[in-house]
Design a protein around this motif. Structure first.
Motif, PDB file in Angstrom:
ATOM      1  N   ARG A 111      -6.757   1.039  11.664  1.00 42.30           N
ATOM      2  CA  ARG A 111      -6.624   0.961  13.113  1.00 42.30           C
ATOM      3  C   ARG A 111      -7.436  -0.228  13.585  1.00 42.30           C
ATOM      4  O   ARG A 111      -8.612  -0.339  13.257  1.00 42.30           O
ATOM      5  CB  ARG A 111      -7.170   2.235  13.761  1.00 42.30           C
ATOM      6  N   PRO A 112      -6.857  -1.122  14.339  1.00 40.53           N
ATOM      7  CA  PRO A 112      -7.636  -2.263  14.795  1.00 40.53           C
ATOM      8  C   PRO A 112      -8.745  -1.799  15.729  1.00 40.53           C
ATOM      9  O   PRO A 112      -8.550  -0.880  16.510  1.00 40.53           O
ATOM     10  CB  PRO A 112      -6.614  -3.122  15.526  1.00 40.53           C
ATOM     11  N   LEU A 113      -9.913  -2.444  15.639  1.00 44.33           N
ATOM     12  CA  LEU A 113     -11.026  -2.021  16.476  1.00 44.33           C
ATOM     13  C   LEU A 113     -10.861  -2.545  17.889  1.00 44.33           C
ATOM     14  O   LEU A 113     -11.167  -1.887  18.849  1.00 44.33           O
ATOM     15  CB  LEU A 113     -12.336  -2.517  15.882  1.00 44.33           C
TER      16      LEU A 113
ATOM     17  N   GLU B 112      -9.349  -5.811   4.039  1.00 45.10           N
ATOM     18  CA  GLU B 112     -10.407  -4.858   4.323  1.00 45.10           C
ATOM     19  C   GLU B 112     -10.474  -4.501   5.796  1.00 45.10           C
ATOM     20  O   GLU B 112     -11.351  -3.781   6.212  1.00 45.10           O
ATOM     21  CB  GLU B 112     -11.749  -5.418   3.852  1.00 45.10           C
TER      22      GLU B 112
ATOM     23  N   PRO C 290      -9.821  -2.405   8.895  1.00 46.56           N
ATOM     24  CA  PRO C 290      -9.447  -1.001   8.993  1.00 46.56           C
ATOM     25  C   PRO C 290      -7.998  -0.867   9.423  1.00 46.56           C
ATOM     26  O   PRO C 290      -7.421  -1.767  10.025  1.00 46.56           O
ATOM     27  CB  PRO C 290     -10.392  -0.464  10.062  1.00 46.56           C
TER      28      PRO C 290
ATOM     29  N   LEU D  71      -1.526  -5.576  -4.903  1.00 49.03           N
ATOM     30  CA  LEU D  71      -2.329  -4.910  -3.870  1.00 49.03           C
ATOM     31  C   LEU D  71      -3.419  -5.855  -3.373  1.00 49.03           C
ATOM     32  O   LEU D  71      -3.973  -6.627  -4.145  1.00 49.03           O
ATOM     33  CB  LEU D  71      -2.950  -3.636  -4.442  1.00 49.03           C
ATOM     34  N   PRO D  72      -3.711  -5.777  -2.071  1.00 46.54           N
ATOM     35  CA  PRO D  72      -4.673  -6.723  -1.492  1.00 46.54           C
ATOM     36  C   PRO D  72      -6.047  -6.623  -2.153  1.00 46.54           C
ATOM     37  O   PRO D  72      -6.489  -5.543  -2.541  1.00 46.54           O
ATOM     38  CB  PRO D  72      -4.746  -6.295  -0.029  1.00 46.54           C
ATOM     39  N   ARG D  73      -6.703  -7.769  -2.267  1.00 43.15           N
ATOM     40  CA  ARG D  73      -8.039  -7.816  -2.870  1.00 43.15           C
ATOM     41  C   ARG D  73      -9.095  -7.881  -1.777  1.00 43.15           C
ATOM     42  O   ARG D  73      -8.828  -8.353  -0.684  1.00 43.15           O
ATOM     43  CB  ARG D  73      -8.159  -9.049  -3.764  1.00 43.15           C
ATOM     44  N   PRO D  74     -10.296  -7.416  -2.091  1.00 43.93           N
ATOM     45  CA  PRO D  74     -11.342  -7.390  -1.062  1.00 43.93           C
ATOM     46  C   PRO D  74     -11.727  -8.780  -0.568  1.00 43.93           C
ATOM     47  O   PRO D  74     -12.138  -8.936   0.567  1.00 43.93           O
ATOM     48  CB  PRO D  74     -12.522  -6.711  -1.753  1.00 43.93           C
TER      49      PRO D  74
ATOM     50  N   ARG E  82       0.838  -1.200   0.000  1.00 47.96           N
ATOM     51  CA  ARG E  82       0.000   0.000   0.000  1.00 47.96           C
ATOM     52  C   ARG E  82       0.873   1.249   0.000  1.00 47.96           C
ATOM     53  O   ARG E  82       0.561   2.226  -0.667  1.00 47.96           O
ATOM     54  CB  ARG E  82      -0.927   0.002   1.221  1.00 47.96           C
TER      55      ARG E  82
END
Lengths: 914, 91
Positions: B84-86, B80, B82, B71-74, B15
């Protein structure tokens, strides 16, 4: 030899082919066989609607006049697409989740579904793009003229003049667009037929340009080097005349913003996007397409400059070079290429503009007038929209035609491409703020877009009429009412710049400035705050929220009624069924979830835009205990959940810290406990030894009555000695405890430390003489004004000196005691320093750390004196010095043995007196 | 729940590359640098500045093509997540 008839008929046939292609594609799509049409390849090709006839023909013209500047027009989009992962992906994700229908809709949706902003953006877009459409019409008519009448061919179509030709083209395009571009009202349901036609046109124009390029470079010339060499031979300067400067940067910025902000690009790239993953392919394939489109531009321009007669139009080299070489077929192909770049732009631009006009201008007006939705019947709103879109398309193309009629002959059209770019670039600050800046609000966006556009109108659009209007020319030369500071091309005295750079700078400067300042000075509405969160945090959104029930008096029937008016009965039905929302009698007690209302609004938005959908649903729900704003606020929970989880994260971090502190405190406690045990065992040991000897001696004295007098006296002497030692030990322990717990009232009084030291030395004198130790006083301070307790200080001195005497194992033992006053440096005040050094064997390094702890007794060095003392003295001294704010340290001294340094801060008043 | 070690790191690096490549290309294509090549010289009979700009362009296309594969795929779950980790790893 091409006759005008033939050329025009070819163009008509080509348009017919487009109709057929669009029709077949739509038919396939409706049978569910649209696989290829939804492929990333078709998506990428359709984005090339960016390459209009302005770039198809004009790039060569620009290259002939300004060298490499045309590259900047392609380079901006290239960079934006290579960086698709950031801006474009976010844009597409937001638009798909919010069912965005146009750039006006995007900005309005982000800024609290503001209708005003949508209208403003729509009006600016129409103003900016209409001349651009006119430019395409002009390119078509000019190219038809060039490719046919240049040869003087006759025919009954040759009588057509420019205007009729342009009108014909405009009508043809209007028909095509209305037929295929307004089939369904839902902008999110892609116009697959149109997209297929655009992709086909992309291939045609690319092949045409490459064919002409190959022909020029390898057919006419002998490779690129030969083309450049010929140009040099013909006296053309093939190098950049000026170094790249501000104009290059300005064009780069404009083209980068245009690839997102141009309504047609937004329509194709964002709205017609069926799968976010297609960007992955477009991210490199579209730059590659642009590269191929421009790789032959310079050779064509230079070959044309070198070989064509002077005064021939460089904009038309793509056509005239093959014709001059007698390649009529190739010229026709090139003409079709240019024709397709013009038509594809006209088609998509008019679709995009018509969606904006109908959703943001016509519908809000209609909604205001028609209060009774019932009158409109099923899909009434949808039909209204479709009709208004068709009319808008016709009107927009008519406007373009009129603009062309009015200015076509004057040359005012030529620079319109970049002027349009600069116009739509006014959306850029608001767009970037929409994606990345949470605090931006609608007032800021309105102010920024408005002021930026006004500056653009004044500094760039108006001056484009300089050559056609004497009053505009006068305005540019003198300024309005003779105010030189407001001259359009030298605003606020910024003269000497390229007009484009000048305008781009001022307009974006005021635009972004107003956006930021107004946003910071005004407040965000509730809805805006929610939308800002949705937009900015699109990649952090938390799915699966607990739906909230709404206590609304609006029945599900009311909601269905609205949905039906917009979506039609069938779609409304399937929407309600999918969410298992009942209607009619059975729904009396049913409570509608906020998620359903949000989804319904989104579905409506995909047809009529966010602002109108919001207004429409508000009409149904308004007047209730709960407003739509409140419904949206519930959706705001997403944001709250995110914030809450951050809070949790913080809490758990704090907990971890507390646990660690507890652990440390525990370890400290255990250490203290161990020290206490050590202390107790030391004390008992120390007490036990004298007690044992006293006991055994007193036993002897008790049992043996006839002991000699002399032995008895010696025994008694030992008992006395041992009990003295015991008393001293207990005294010291009491002393230590008093010091540690601060039980004794400690008062530091102003004293003179020097006499205290003298007295201490005198006390020890006898002891020293006993051991034949010399006490030296090499230097002394006249006074020692400090704060302290004289008795305690004396105790410290005596303890240290006695230690030095007791432990000195040298042959000629010496103790050197010096005292002095050190001046304060910086923040620290002055100090009174005493150093007591001996020439014994010193203190072994392993004890230096622990020497001031309890019960640390120095083991004798090799051949050292036997140990006496209890190991509390230094500890007590150390503590006393701390109580007097001084220090006791072990330092490297002047003699071979140990050196203790005692320091006390000078008494402040005394320092001043001294 | 934690993705295998190494993968998030690789994603982050890719990224970052997705940002650095266009940004760096922009730098190479802006005046102070670009004007190093407007020295009125020819390379293979073509003006040097032309060769330079088109080379950068072609390299950019190649880099973007390679990058778009990496690049990462969905479909990739960790892509996907976030930034910042929740909920943090309770360690």
């Amino acid at each position: 030899m091409l006759s005008p008839d033939f050329v025009i008929l070819t163009a008509v046939a080509y348009v017919g082919l487009l109709f057929l292609l669009a029709y077949v594609s739509d038919a396939r799509a409706s049978r569910g066989r649209a696989g290829f049409l939804r492929s990333p390849a078709v998506y990428t090709l359709s984005i090339s609607v960016y390459c209009t006839s302005w770039t198809f023909y004009g790039a060569v013209g620009t290259a002939a006049a300004d060298g490499l500047e045309f590259v900047a027009i392609y380079m901006g989009p290239t960079l934006v697409f290579v960086g698709w992962w950031f801006a474009l992906r976010k844009l597409v994700r937001i638009s798909q989740s919010q069912r965005i229908t146009s750039i006006a809709d995007l900005l309005s949706s982000r800024f609290g579904k503001s209708g005003r902003l949508a209208v403003l953006v729509t009006l600016i877009a129409v103003t900016t793009i209409t001349p651009y459409i006119a430019l395409q019409l002009k390119a078509i008519t000019t190219s038809i003229q060039v490719v046919s009448t240049a040869r003087g061919g006759g025919g009954h179509l040759a009588g057509l003049d420019d205007a009729r030709l342009a009108l014909g083209v405009a009508i043809g395009m209007a028909l095509f667009t209305i037929l295929f571009g307004t089939r369904n009202v839902d902008a999110r349901e892609q116009h697959l037929g149109v997209v297929a036609a655009i992709a086909f046109e992309a291939v045609v124009k690319l092949l045409a340009l490459i064919a002409v390029g190959l022909f020029v470079v390898f057919g006419l010339g002998d490779g690129p080097a030969d083309v450049y060499a010929r140009a040099v031979a013909a006296g053309v300067d093939i190098h950049e005349q000026n170094p790249f400067g501000s104009r290059w940067v300005a064009v780069l910025v404009l083209s980068a913003s245009a690839i997102i902000c141009l309504p047609r690009q937004f329509q194709i790239t964002v709205v017609e996007n069926s799968n976010e993953e297609h960007l992955r392919t477009a991210g490199w394939a579209f730059p590659a397409y642009l590269l191929l489109m421009s790789v032959f531009t310079l050779p064509i321009a230079f070959y044309g400059l070198a070989t064509m007669p002077a005064g021939s139009n460089p904009d038309m080299f793509v056509l005239t070079l093959p014709m001059a070489a007698g390649q009529d077929g190739l010229a026709l192909f090139a003409f079709i290429g240019g024709f397709s770049s013009a038509t594809s732009m006209i088609i998509i631009a008019s679709i995009a503009l018509s969606i904006m006009v109908s959703n943001h201008v016509v519908l809000p007006l209609a909604l205001r007038r028609i209060d009774h939705l019932a009158e409109s019947g099923e899909q009434g709103i949808a039909r209204l929209l479709q009709r208004s879109r068709r009319i808008s398309i016709a009107v927009i193309l008519l406007l373009g035609f009129l603009y062309f009629r009015l200015t076509g002959e004057t040359g005012a059209l030529a620079p319109i491409g970049l002027i349009s770019f600069a116009g739509v670039a006014q959306f850029l600050p608001a767009l970037l703020a929409a994606l990345y800046w949470r605090q931006a609000n609608v007032q800021g966006a309105l102010a920024g877009v408005l002021i930026g556009t006004l500056v653009w109108l004044w500094t760039l659009f108006l001056p484009s009429f300089e050559t056609t209007s004497a009053s505009v020319a006068a305005l540019i030369a003198e300024g309005p009412l003779g105010i030189a500071l407001l001259r359009p091309e030298a605003l606020f005295g910024m003269a000497g710049l390229d007009p484009l750079v000048h305008s781009v700078f001022w307009s974006l400067f005021f635009n972004a400035g107003a956006l930021v300042i107004v946003s910071l000075l005004t407040r965000q509405g509730a809805l805006e705050r929610i939308q800002a969160g949705v937009f900015v945090d699109i990649f952090n959104a938390v799915p699966d929220l607990q739906p909230h029930a709404i206590r609304s008096s609006a029945t599900t029937d009311d909601l269905f009624f609205v949905a039906e008016r917009v979506l039609g009965w069938r779609r409304a039905q399937s929407l309600f069924d999918a969410a298992e929302v009942p209607r009619g009698e059975s729904a009396v007690d049913f409570v509608v979830g906020s998620d359903f209302v949000t989804r319904l609004e989104r579905e409506l938005a995909s047809s009529i835009g966010a602002a109108s959908a919001h207004v429409l649903l508000s009409k149904v729900i308004a007047g209730d205990a709960i407003s739509l704003e409140e419904v949206m606020r519930i959706a705001d929970e997403t944001q709250q959940v995110i914030e809450y989880s951050h809070e949790l994260e913080k809490k758990s971090r704090e907990l971890r810290q507390t646990a660690q502190q507890l652990q440390e405190a525990n370890a400290q406690l255990r250490e203290l406990h161990r020290q206490k045990d050590d202390f107790l065992s030391h004390v008992s040991h120390e007490v036990r030894t004298p007690m044992t000897s006293i006991r055994s001696i007193s036993e002897i004295l008790l049992k043996e009555r006839d002991l000699e007098e002399e032995r008895r006296r010696r025994f008694l002497g030992t008992v006395h000695q041992e009990s003295v030692r015991l008393t001293r030990l207990l005294d010291e322990i009491l002393d230590l405890s008093a010091l540690e717990h601060g039980e004794r009232n400690w008062e530091n009084l102003p004293i003179d430390a020097e006499p205290v030291l003298d007295r201490a030395i005198a006390v020890c004198e006898a002891l020293a003489r006993q051991r034949d130790i010399t006490v030296e006083r090499p230097s002394r301070s006249p006074t020692g004004p400090v704060l302290g307790d004289p008795d305690r200080l004396s105790q410290v001195f005596i303890n240290i000196i006695a230690n030095a005497i007791a432990h000195n194992d040298a042959d000629r033992p010496v103790i050197r005691i010096s005292s002095r006053i050190e001046d304060g440096t910086g923040e620290e005040g002055g100090r009174f320093v005493v150093e007591i050094a001996d020439n014994g064997s010193g203190i072994l390094p392993e004890y230096r750390q622990t020497i001031f702890e309890k019960f640390v007794r120095l083991q004798p060095g090799e051949g050292g004196a036997p140990v006496s003392g209890l190991g509390l003295g230094l500890n007590i001294s150390h503590m006393i010095m701390q109580k007097m704010n001084g220090a006791l340290e072990l330092v490297d001294g002047p003699l071979s043995g140990a050196c203790f340094r005692i320091t006390l801060p000078l008494q402040p008043d005394a320092t001043r007196a001294a | 729940m934690r993705p295998p070690a190494g993968r998030p790191d690789a994603h982050r690096r890719r990224r970052d590359a997705a940002f650095v490549i266009p940004a760096f290309a922009l730098l190479l294509l802006l005046p102070p640098f670009l004007n190093l090549f407007t020295i009125r010289r020819l390379l293979f009979g073509i003006p040097l500045e032309v060769v330079y700009i088109f080379t950068i362009w072609a390299l950019l296309v190649v880099a973007a093509a390679v990058l778009s594969r990496l690049l990462p795929r969905p479909s990739n779950a960790s892509a996907e997540l976030p930034d910042r980790p929740l909920v943090t790893d309770p360690r």
